[in-house]
Design a protein around this motif. Structure first.
Motif, short mmCIF file in Angstrom:
data_model
loop_
_atom_site.label_atom_id
_atom_site.label_comp_id
_atom_site.label_asym_id
_atom_site.label_seq_id
_atom_site.Cartn_x
_atom_site.Cartn_y
_atom_site.Cartn_z
N SER A 9 -4.32 3.39 9.84
CA SER A 9 -5.12 4.40 9.16
C SER A 9 -4.55 4.78 7.80
O SER A 9 -3.36 4.63 7.53
N LYS A 10 -5.43 5.28 6.96
CA LYS A 10 -5.04 5.82 5.65
C LYS A 10 -4.21 7.06 5.90
O LYS A 10 -4.33 7.71 6.94
N ILE A 11 -3.38 7.41 4.94
CA ILE A 11 -2.57 8.62 5.11
C ILE A 11 -3.16 9.76 4.29
O ILE A 11 -3.83 9.53 3.30
N VAL A 16 2.55 5.10 -0.33
CA VAL A 16 2.29 3.76 0.21
C VAL A 16 2.95 2.75 -0.72
O VAL A 16 2.66 2.73 -1.92
N ASP A 18 3.03 -0.93 -1.49
CA ASP A 18 2.16 -2.06 -1.21
C ASP A 18 2.70 -3.31 -1.94
O ASP A 18 3.55 -3.19 -2.83
N HIS A 19 2.19 -4.46 -1.59
CA HIS A 19 2.55 -5.73 -2.23
C HIS A 19 4.06 -6.03 -2.16
O HIS A 19 4.65 -6.52 -3.12
N LYS A 52 -3.45 -11.51 -3.26
CA LYS A 52 -2.54 -11.86 -4.36
C LYS A 52 -1.32 -12.64 -3.89
O LYS A 52 -0.82 -13.49 -4.60
N ILE A 58 3.66 -3.88 3.91
CA ILE A 58 3.27 -2.56 3.40
C ILE A 58 4.08 -1.50 4.15
O ILE A 58 4.30 -1.64 5.35
N LYS A 60 4.12 2.73 4.69
CA LYS A 60 3.44 4.01 4.43
C LYS A 60 4.32 5.13 4.97
O LYS A 60 4.65 5.14 6.16
N THR A 82 3.94 -2.24 -5.46
CA THR A 82 3.17 -1.18 -6.11
C THR A 82 3.44 0.10 -5.33
O THR A 82 3.40 0.10 -4.11
N ASN A 84 2.07 3.75 -4.49
CA ASN A 84 0.87 4.59 -4.53
C ASN A 84 1.23 5.96 -3.97
O ASN A 84 1.71 6.06 -2.84
N VAL A 86 -0.14 9.45 -2.64
CA VAL A 86 -1.40 9.90 -2.04
C VAL A 86 -1.38 11.42 -1.83
O VAL A 86 -0.39 11.97 -1.34
N TYR A 89 -5.77 12.29 0.78
CA TYR A 89 -6.34 10.96 1.04
C TYR A 89 -6.62 10.13 -0.21
O TYR A 89 -6.99 8.97 -0.11
N GLU A 90 -6.45 10.72 -1.40
CA GLU A 90 -6.73 9.98 -2.63
C GLU A 90 -5.43 9.51 -3.28
O GLU A 90 -4.43 10.24 -3.25
N ILE A 91 -5.48 8.35 -3.93
CA ILE A 91 -4.32 7.89 -4.70
C ILE A 91 -4.31 8.62 -6.04
O ILE A 91 -5.23 8.47 -6.83
N LYS A 94 -0.48 5.46 -9.29
CA LYS A 94 -0.19 4.08 -8.87
C LYS A 94 0.74 3.50 -9.92
O LYS A 94 0.43 3.55 -11.10
N1 CTP Z 1 -3.82 3.86 1.25
C1 CTP Z 1 -3.48 4.65 2.35
N2 CTP Z 1 -3.94 5.94 2.45
C2 CTP Z 1 -4.76 6.46 1.51
C3 CTP Z 1 -5.12 5.67 0.40
C4 CTP Z 1 -4.64 4.36 0.28
O1 CTP Z 1 -2.72 4.21 3.21
N3 CTP Z 1 -5.20 7.70 1.68
C5 CTP Z 1 -3.27 2.50 1.13
C6 CTP Z 1 -4.30 1.40 1.26
O2 CTP Z 1 -4.48 1.07 2.62
C7 CTP Z 1 -3.64 0.28 0.49
C8 CTP Z 1 -2.82 1.00 -0.59
O3 CTP Z 1 -2.72 2.34 -0.15
O4 CTP Z 1 -2.72 -0.44 1.32
C9 CTP Z 1 -3.44 0.93 -1.95
O5 CTP Z 1 -4.76 1.41 -1.87
P1 CTP Z 1 -5.87 1.02 -2.94
O6 CTP Z 1 -5.38 1.27 -4.31
O7 CTP Z 1 -7.14 1.67 -2.52
O8 CTP Z 1 -6.01 -0.53 -2.65
P2 CTP Z 1 -6.14 -1.73 -3.69
O9 CTP Z 1 -7.18 -1.40 -4.69
O10 CTP Z 1 -6.30 -2.94 -2.87
O11 CTP Z 1 -4.71 -1.71 -4.36
P3 CTP Z 1 -4.17 -2.66 -5.56
O12 CTP Z 1 -5.12 -2.52 -6.69
O13 CTP Z 1 -2.80 -2.03 -5.87
O14 CTP Z 1 -4.05 -4.03 -4.99
#
Ligand code: CTP
Ligand code: ZN
Length: 157
Positions: A9-11, A16, A18-19, A52, A58, A60, A82, A84, A86, A89-91, A94
């Protein structure tokens, strides 16, 4: 054909990472000094599909917002990572990781006669970044060079 995936699930808030190159997630946690006993709810995904990278890891970490200096250390293990941040729920941020010009403490000098290895001197190690790609660091006390591949074995925490 439907692709198979592992859903995590999203956090709501936190970080986060990533990559991360496949298989390196635990080392990333190690370099950040996160052992699990701090109590942060943390998800570690390893070897998941990535457009990519083919495969990636990953991490979190809920409720922990990693600062810039801290996250730049991740570049030692995962230069492709990368970060991120949060909130609700929004990033909200980044960023890519970038190795700092100087790294103190984290790395043990491989030269056994280096003054930073002496138990009588109260010195912390200090390495200067001499090349980013490939990664090459130099001990500021004895001049010993270390290459990126050697780092994992030399990490102090
Ligand atoms: N994510 C999360 N909880 C959130 C928002 C995002 O765990 N509330 C995680 C997503 O699951 C993802 C990472 O954060 O693994 C990046 O999210 P996002 O930018 O939406 O994904 P991409 O566009 O694929 O990222 P990128 O452009 O860096 O490849
Ligand atoms: Zn040295």
């Amino acid at each position: 054909m439907r692709e198979e995936r592992l859903t995590v699930s999203k956090i709501r808030s936190g970080t986060v990472i990533d990559h991360i190159p496949a298989g390196k997630a635990l080392q990333v946690l190690k370099i950040l000094g996160i052992t699990g006993s701090e109590g942060y709810r943390t998800a570690v995904l390893m070897n998941v599909e990535s457009r990519k990278l083919g495969r990636k890891d990953i991490v979190k970490i809920e409720h922990k917002k990693l600062g810039g200096d801290e996250t730049n250390l991740v570049a030692l293990i995962a230069p492709t990572a990368t970060i991120n941040i949060v909130e609700d729920y929004e990033i909200v941020e980044k960023r890519r990781v970038r190795l700092p010009e100087r790294i103190r403490r984290l790395i043990r000098c491989p030269n056994p006669t280096c003054i930073t290895r002496s138990s009588r001197e109260d010195l912390v190690s200090s390495f200067k970044l001499v090349s980013r790609d490939p990664v090459v660091l130099q001990c500021e006390y004895c001049g010993t060079m270390i290459r990126g591949e050697e780092l994992e074995a030399l990490l102090i925490r």
